[in-house]
Design a protein around this motif. Structure first.
Motif, mmCIF file in Angstrom:
data_model
loop_
_atom_site.group_PDB
_atom_site.id
_atom_site.type_symbol
_atom_site.label_atom_id
_atom_site.label_comp_id
_atom_site.label_asym_id
_atom_site.label_seq_id
_atom_site.Cartn_x
_atom_site.Cartn_y
_atom_site.Cartn_z
ATOM 1 N N UNK A 71 0.795 -1.225 0.000
ATOM 2 C CA UNK A 71 0.000 0.000 0.000
ATOM 3 C C UNK A 71 0.824 1.268 0.000
ATOM 4 N N UNK A 72 2.163 1.127 -0.107
ATOM 5 C CA UNK A 72 3.062 2.282 -0.116
ATOM 6 C C UNK A 72 3.351 2.690 -1.556
ATOM 7 N N UNK A 73 3.271 3.986 -1.823
ATOM 8 C CA UNK A 73 3.553 4.497 -3.156
ATOM 9 C C UNK A 73 4.810 5.361 -3.140
ATOM 10 N N UNK A 74 5.527 5.345 -4.268
ATOM 11 C CA UNK A 74 6.794 6.066 -4.356
ATOM 12 C C UNK A 74 6.627 7.549 -4.064
ATOM 13 N N UNK A 75 5.536 8.129 -4.476
ATOM 14 C CA UNK A 75 5.347 9.578 -4.297
ATOM 15 C C UNK A 75 5.281 9.991 -2.831
ATOM 16 N N UNK A 76 5.022 9.029 -1.942
ATOM 17 C CA UNK A 76 4.918 9.345 -0.519
ATOM 18 C C UNK A 76 6.231 9.119 0.232
ATOM 19 N N UNK A 77 7.268 8.659 -0.473
ATOM 20 C CA UNK A 77 8.577 8.427 0.153
ATOM 21 C C UNK A 77 9.384 9.719 0.199
ATOM 22 N N UNK A 78 10.248 9.822 1.198
ATOM 23 C CA UNK A 78 11.138 10.975 1.271
ATOM 24 C C UNK A 78 12.199 10.889 0.185
ATOM 25 N N UNK A 79 12.628 12.007 -0.381
ATOM 26 C CA UNK A 79 13.699 11.978 -1.379
ATOM 27 C C UNK A 79 15.033 11.666 -0.723
ATOM 28 N N UNK A 80 16.003 11.257 -1.520
ATOM 29 C CA UNK A 80 17.339 11.004 -0.989
ATOM 30 C C UNK A 80 17.996 12.320 -0.595
ATOM 31 N N UNK A 81 18.857 12.300 0.423
ATOM 32 C CA UNK A 81 19.561 13.536 0.812
ATOM 33 C C UNK A 81 20.571 13.917 -0.258
#
Length: 295
Positions: A71-81
């Motif tokens: 149920x996790x989508x890429x758009x909801x992930x934090x970007x890489x530092x």
């Protein structure tokens, strides 16, 4: 129920570029290319070593955001530092100090929430994710625990009864430190809050559980310092609660079979340091290439 249904693994074929990165980073090796050229999830026995590790590597590695799972989508992930984050990490690690004098003040709940949210990503062996975090986030409750543990500890010290690592000498030195560095509290260093990473510690994975807890402790301690909080990692305090003051340990509501080898005291520091220190561990750092030159 199929594996893709259990994991909610989904490929958006309109985005997938068939690069294979998800397959080559799958810790459980349950992803394969299908006949249509797109990744799919194989059947597996159960989560863990016999199947999907629930690590979300496939979600994180996909360059086109084509994968969703659990149920996790890429758009909801934090970007890489940014790449230059290494410089900031270097400054953080070299400037952090153990804090043994704190303000008598609760930490902002918003800051603590952000830290604990980030702690969900702390690594564990086999991505088992069995570590639990107990946080005493109210300074008055910490004082209650301290009062119970300290009174028992001090009474037993008068009869020369200590934890396994202490003696008359060490206890006397700690008592002396209460006059200055420990602000009247050799047990918790006056910290307004406590953090304990703990996990059920039985069977063949017992040592792994301890390592998992210690890794979580290190991650939490660094996150606190990144937010300007003071921290002190305490093993003696854990010994007191585990060996001398069972009632105080019960006040933590942590099961007896859980490992609790370290406690982090944290809060707003009373004393702010002006700079980092200059340590050199080159004599204790062993590079293979350097050792070959000496042969």
């Amino acid at each position: 129920m199929g594996m893709e249904q259990r994991t909610n693994f989904y490929i958006d074929k309109s985005k997938c570029i068939n690069c294979g990165k998800c397959i080559n980073t799958c810790s459980g090796m349950v992803l394969e290319l299908g006949a249509d050229g797109y990744p799919y999830m194989k059947e597996f026995e159960r989560f863990g070593w016999r199947g999907c590790w629930r690590c979300q590597h496939c979600l994180a590695v996909c360059p086109t955001s084509a994968i969703s799972i659990f149920g996790k989508k890429a758009k909801d992930s934090l970007p890489l530092p940014p790449a230059e984050m290494g410089m900031y990490m270097e400054e953080l690690i070299t400037s952090r100090r153990s804090c043994r004098r704190f303000l008598d003040k609760n930490v902002d709940k918003k800051i603590l929430k952000r830290i604990l949210s980030a702690m969900a990503a702390a690594p564990t062996g086999g991505n088992a994710q069995g570590v639990e975090y107990t946080v005493i986030d109210d300074k008055d409750r910490v004082k209650e625990i301290r009062h119970e543990a300290y009174s028992v500890m001090d009474e037993k010290a008068k009869r020369h009864i200590y934890t396994h690592s202490f003696s008359d000498f060490y206890y006397s030195k700690m008592k002396e430190s209460e006059k200055t560095v420990r602000k009247g509290d050799l047990l918790f260093c006056s910290a307004p809050h406590l953090f304990i990473a703990h996990e059920k510690c039985v069977g063949k994975w017992a040592e792994d559980s301890k390592v998992n807890c210690n890794i979580a402790t290190a991650y939490f301690e660094l996150l606190c310092n990144a937010y300007g909080l003071g921290t002190t990692i305490m093993s003696y305090s854990a010994e007191v609660l585990n060996e001398l003051a069972p009632k105080a340990r019960e006040m933590l509501n942590i099961p007896r079979e859980h490992y609790t080898g370290l406690i982090v005291g944290f809060g707003y520091p009373e004393i702010i340091y002006a700079r980092g220190v200059q340590k050199d561990r080159s004599s204790k750092t062993h590079l293979y290439s350097e050792s070959k030159k000496k042969e």
